[in-house]
Structure formats: C-alpha cells, structure tokens
Scaffold this active site. Sequence first.
Site, PDB file in Angstrom:
ATOM      1  CG  LEU A 108      33.769 -14.519 -27.077  1.00 55.22           C
ATOM      2  CD1 LEU A 108      34.461 -14.870 -25.762  1.00 55.22           C
ATOM      3  CD2 LEU A 108      33.982 -15.663 -28.084  1.00 55.22           C
TER       4      LEU A 108
ATOM      5  CB  THR B  26      28.430 -12.731 -29.355  1.00 52.11           C
ATOM      6  OG1 THR B  26      29.871 -12.694 -29.211  1.00 52.11           O
ATOM      7  CG2 THR B  26      28.063 -13.051 -30.790  1.00 52.11           C
TER       8      THR B  26
ATOM      9  CG  ASP C  17      33.136 -29.298 -20.972  1.00 49.01           C
ATOM     10  OD1 ASP C  17      33.598 -29.074 -22.114  1.00 49.01           O
ATOM     11  OD2 ASP C  17      33.729 -28.999 -19.924  1.00 49.01           O
TER      12      ASP C  17
ATOM     13  CE1 TYR D 223      38.396 -18.222 -31.514  1.00 42.83           C
ATOM     14  CE2 TYR D 223      39.175 -16.735 -33.227  1.00 42.83           C
ATOM     15  CZ  TYR D 223      38.140 -17.415 -32.615  1.00 42.83           C
ATOM     16  OH  TYR D 223      36.855 -17.298 -33.107  1.00 42.83           O
TER      17      TYR D 223
HETATM   18  N1  NAD Z   1      31.583 -13.271 -32.039  1.00 43.84           N
HETATM   19  C1  NAD Z   1      32.420 -13.191 -33.044  1.00 43.84           C
HETATM   20  O1  NAD Z   1      32.767 -12.079 -33.499  1.00 43.84           O
HETATM   21  C2  NAD Z   1      32.961 -14.441 -33.677  1.00 43.84           C
HETATM   22  C3  NAD Z   1      33.725 -14.314 -34.846  1.00 43.84           C
HETATM   23  C4  NAD Z   1      34.220 -15.446 -35.473  1.00 43.84           C
HETATM   24  C5  NAD Z   1      33.954 -16.696 -34.942  1.00 43.84           C
HETATM   25  N2  NAD Z   1      33.212 -16.803 -33.795  1.00 43.84           N
HETATM   26  C6  NAD Z   1      32.964 -18.166 -33.296  1.00 43.84           C
HETATM   27  O2  NAD Z   1      31.584 -18.326 -33.099  1.00 43.84           O
HETATM   28  C7  NAD Z   1      31.350 -19.260 -32.036  1.00 43.84           C
HETATM   29  C8  NAD Z   1      30.407 -18.623 -31.023  1.00 43.84           C
HETATM   30  O3  NAD Z   1      31.007 -17.426 -30.527  1.00 43.84           O
HETATM   31  P1  NAD Z   1      30.184 -16.346 -29.686  1.00 43.84           P
HETATM   32  O4  NAD Z   1      30.785 -15.036 -29.973  1.00 43.84           O
HETATM   33  O5  NAD Z   1      28.729 -16.567 -29.859  1.00 43.84           O
HETATM   34  O6  NAD Z   1      30.627 -16.773 -28.205  1.00 43.84           O
HETATM   35  P2  NAD Z   1      29.804 -16.753 -26.805  1.00 43.84           P
HETATM   36  O7  NAD Z   1      30.826 -16.976 -25.730  1.00 43.84           O
HETATM   37  O8  NAD Z   1      28.966 -15.531 -26.722  1.00 43.84           O
HETATM   38  O9  NAD Z   1      28.888 -18.046 -26.911  1.00 43.84           O
HETATM   39  C9  NAD Z   1      29.529 -19.314 -26.968  1.00 43.84           C
HETATM   40  C10 NAD Z   1      28.703 -20.350 -26.220  1.00 43.84           C
HETATM   41  O10 NAD Z   1      29.439 -21.583 -26.293  1.00 43.84           O
HETATM   42  C11 NAD Z   1      29.481 -22.164 -24.996  1.00 43.84           C
HETATM   43  N3  NAD Z   1      30.673 -22.979 -24.826  1.00 43.84           N
HETATM   44  C12 NAD Z   1      31.972 -22.541 -24.775  1.00 43.84           C
HETATM   45  N4  NAD Z   1      32.785 -23.572 -24.502  1.00 43.84           N
HETATM   46  C13 NAD Z   1      31.999 -24.676 -24.401  1.00 43.84           C
HETATM   47  C14 NAD Z   1      32.259 -26.040 -24.117  1.00 43.84           C
HETATM   48  N5  NAD Z   1      33.494 -26.496 -23.842  1.00 43.84           N
HETATM   49  N6  NAD Z   1      31.223 -26.902 -24.094  1.00 43.84           N
HETATM   50  C15 NAD Z   1      29.958 -26.469 -24.320  1.00 43.84           C
HETATM   51  N7  NAD Z   1      29.647 -25.182 -24.573  1.00 43.84           N
HETATM   52  C16 NAD Z   1      30.664 -24.301 -24.604  1.00 43.84           C
HETATM   53  C17 NAD Z   1      29.471 -20.985 -24.031  1.00 43.84           C
HETATM   54  O11 NAD Z   1      29.012 -21.376 -22.726  1.00 43.84           O
HETATM   55  C18 NAD Z   1      28.536 -20.009 -24.731  1.00 43.84           C
HETATM   56  O12 NAD Z   1      27.198 -20.190 -24.351  1.00 43.84           O
HETATM   57  C19 NAD Z   1      32.727 -19.613 -31.481  1.00 43.84           C
HETATM   58  O13 NAD Z   1      33.169 -20.817 -32.070  1.00 43.84           O
HETATM   59  C20 NAD Z   1      33.591 -18.451 -31.934  1.00 43.84           C
HETATM   60  O14 NAD Z   1      34.938 -18.797 -32.052  1.00 43.84           O
HETATM   61  C21 NAD Z   1      32.729 -15.718 -33.153  1.00 43.84           C
END
Ligand code: NAD
Length: 270
Positions: free
Chosen positions: A191, A189, A62, A154
């Site tokens: 999320l 994704t 975590d 955020y």
């Molecule tokens: N998907 C998008 O459109 C998008 C756009 C811009 C930025 N992002 C950034 O990209 C990154 C990944 O996003 P995503 O869409 O793949 O999200 P997601 O939720 O699909 O995957 C994120 C992963 O991180 C893990 N995670 C979250 N909090 C955690 C913690 N405290 N400790 C350990 N693991 C943790 C989750 O369990 C998950 O497996 C994030 O930083 C997000 O802000 C995503």
Amino acid sequence: MASGTRCAGKVVVVTGGGRGIGAGIVRAFVDSGAQVVFCDKDEAGGRALEQELSGTAFIACDMTQEGDLQTLISETLSRFGRLDCVVNNAGYHPPAQWPEETSIEGFRELLEVNLLGMYALTKLALPHLRKNRGNIINISSLVGAIGQSRAVPYVATKGAVTAMTKALALDESRYGVRVNCISPGNIWTPLWEELAASTPDPRATILEGTLAQPLGRMGQPAEVGAAAVFLASDATFCTGLELLMTGGAELGYGRKASPGTPVEVSTLLP
Ligand SMILES: NC(=O)c1ccc[n+]([C@@H]2O[C@H](COP(=O)([O-])OP(=O)(O)OC[C@H]3O[C@@H](n4cnc5c(N)ncnc54)[C@H](O)[C@@H]3O)[C@@H](O)[C@H]2O)c1
C-alpha cells in the site's frame, strides 16, 4: 512450520492477511504456534500465502459484506472449534486529497471498510471470544492521534478505531476479553509503495517517509506481527491500550507549515 509455542492451541482470525502488515501478522502468529484463519478480498494473494504456510486457512472475504463476515466466523468455528483472537487489520488509505477533492460517498465507503467492517466482525466474534477470555487487536494508525495532511476521511476512520478500541475494552472487561490497538507509523508495505507511485516523485516521497522516523527507516510488517503476538499472548494486563509502532515519528518538532501558509517570524531580538 511453527518455531514457537506462545500461542499453541489458540485460533486467531486476521483480516486483510493476504499482503502487507496483515501477512506479517499471519506469519508471526503461525511462528508462535497458533492456527490462523485469514481473509482478504484479494483471493490470489491469500491463496498463495495459504499454500506457503501450513497451519493457515484462507477465506476470501470482503469486510464490507456482512454475509462474508458471518462465513468467516462460522468456517473458523467449524474447522477449528474455537476462537481466541481477532486481528482487525484490513483497511485502505486513499491517495492524498485536499478537503475539496473528497466526496461524501468516498468518505462513507472508507468508513465501511476501515471502521464498520471491523465492528461488524467484532460483534460476530465476541460471543466466541468471551468463552475463552480471548482478545481483539485493531490496527489503527498514528495519524488517528496526530492527524495527517490531505487525509481527512482516513484520519477520521483511524481516530474512530482507536476510540472504539477504548470503549469496547471497558464494556468487554466484564467477560475478561481484552481489546487493544496497534497504531503503526510508516510501515513499508505494498500500500505504501502504491501510494508513493501515485505521487509526482515517488523516490522523493519514499525518502520523506523514511526520514520521518528518528530511527531513519520505515517499519516492517514482521515488527507489527511481533507486537500483535505480544498483545495476544504476553500483555495479559493490557486492555484499551494504543501501542504506537512508529520509529519515534511523533517525537520532537519539525517543519510543519505547508508551502502556502503565511509565515510570521517573531522579532523578539533587537
Ligand atoms: N503501511 C502503513 O504505513 C500503515 C500505517 C498505519 C496504519 N496502517 C494500517 O494497516 C493496515 C494494513 O495496511 P497495509 O499497509 O498492510 O495495506 P496493504 O494494502 O498492503 O494490505 C491490506 C490488505 O487488506 C486487504 N483489504 C483491503 N480492503 C479489504 C476489504 N474490504 N475486505 C477484505 N480485505 C481487504 C487488501 O486486499 C490487502 O491485502 C490498514 O488498516 C492500514 O490502514 C498502515
């Protein structure tokens, strides 16, 4: 099985690698020949990916727990003996919230996950990265630069990630450690899917998210993975860079006044 050799002999740590963008980054580094240690707080997803991909090691962790981060680095070194790159990807985007719906406690918790966990891991990794003139890649967001409605906490965390990337790039340049960030726009994704499901009309939300890009689609985690491998292996003269991966979402004008905004139409024409 690795099909490339761009990162052969390199050891890479990826946070939040169990799904989404992080999993795309893990796959891309494995394909480039790197040994990949990835962590996630979700153990089931991480273990499944570890089973699927040889050349990876999963560690449950975590990002808000400093002891977990210490274990992540010490396990990486005891198993693989070196550290060349850290990809700080783990993060969270809460459902849309107006400022009056936010809480200070919620904001503080988001800072712990999206910003301070990243910095805590970076501090633990730097002594080892300096030995190999390694590099750090932070996953920020386009909205850190252009803002986003109903997402003050955020946006603030991601703006800070981009700013931190530039400040650290300056300080670490004397060790030859490069520090860059990738700012994705809409990447499809789990999320994104969960956030859409929390809206009154998920299909309309997904369509709106798709049409936000001039390219007419959302990005894929594999595309962010490819950019991360580029920054780690080929972009040897890039530091402090914010690489936008947005399908052009920030380009041009669009309808931006929200429904309740008083509108004044100019009457220059007779
Ligand atoms: N998907 C998008 O459109 C998008 C756009 C811009 C930025 N992002 C950034 O990209 C990154 C990944 O996003 P995503 O869409 O793949 O999200 P997601 O939720 O699909 O995957 C994120 C992963 O991180 C893990 N995670 C979250 N909090 C955690 C913690 N405290 N400790 C350990 N693991 C943790 C989750 O369990 C998950 O497996 C994030 O930083 C997000 O802000 C995503």
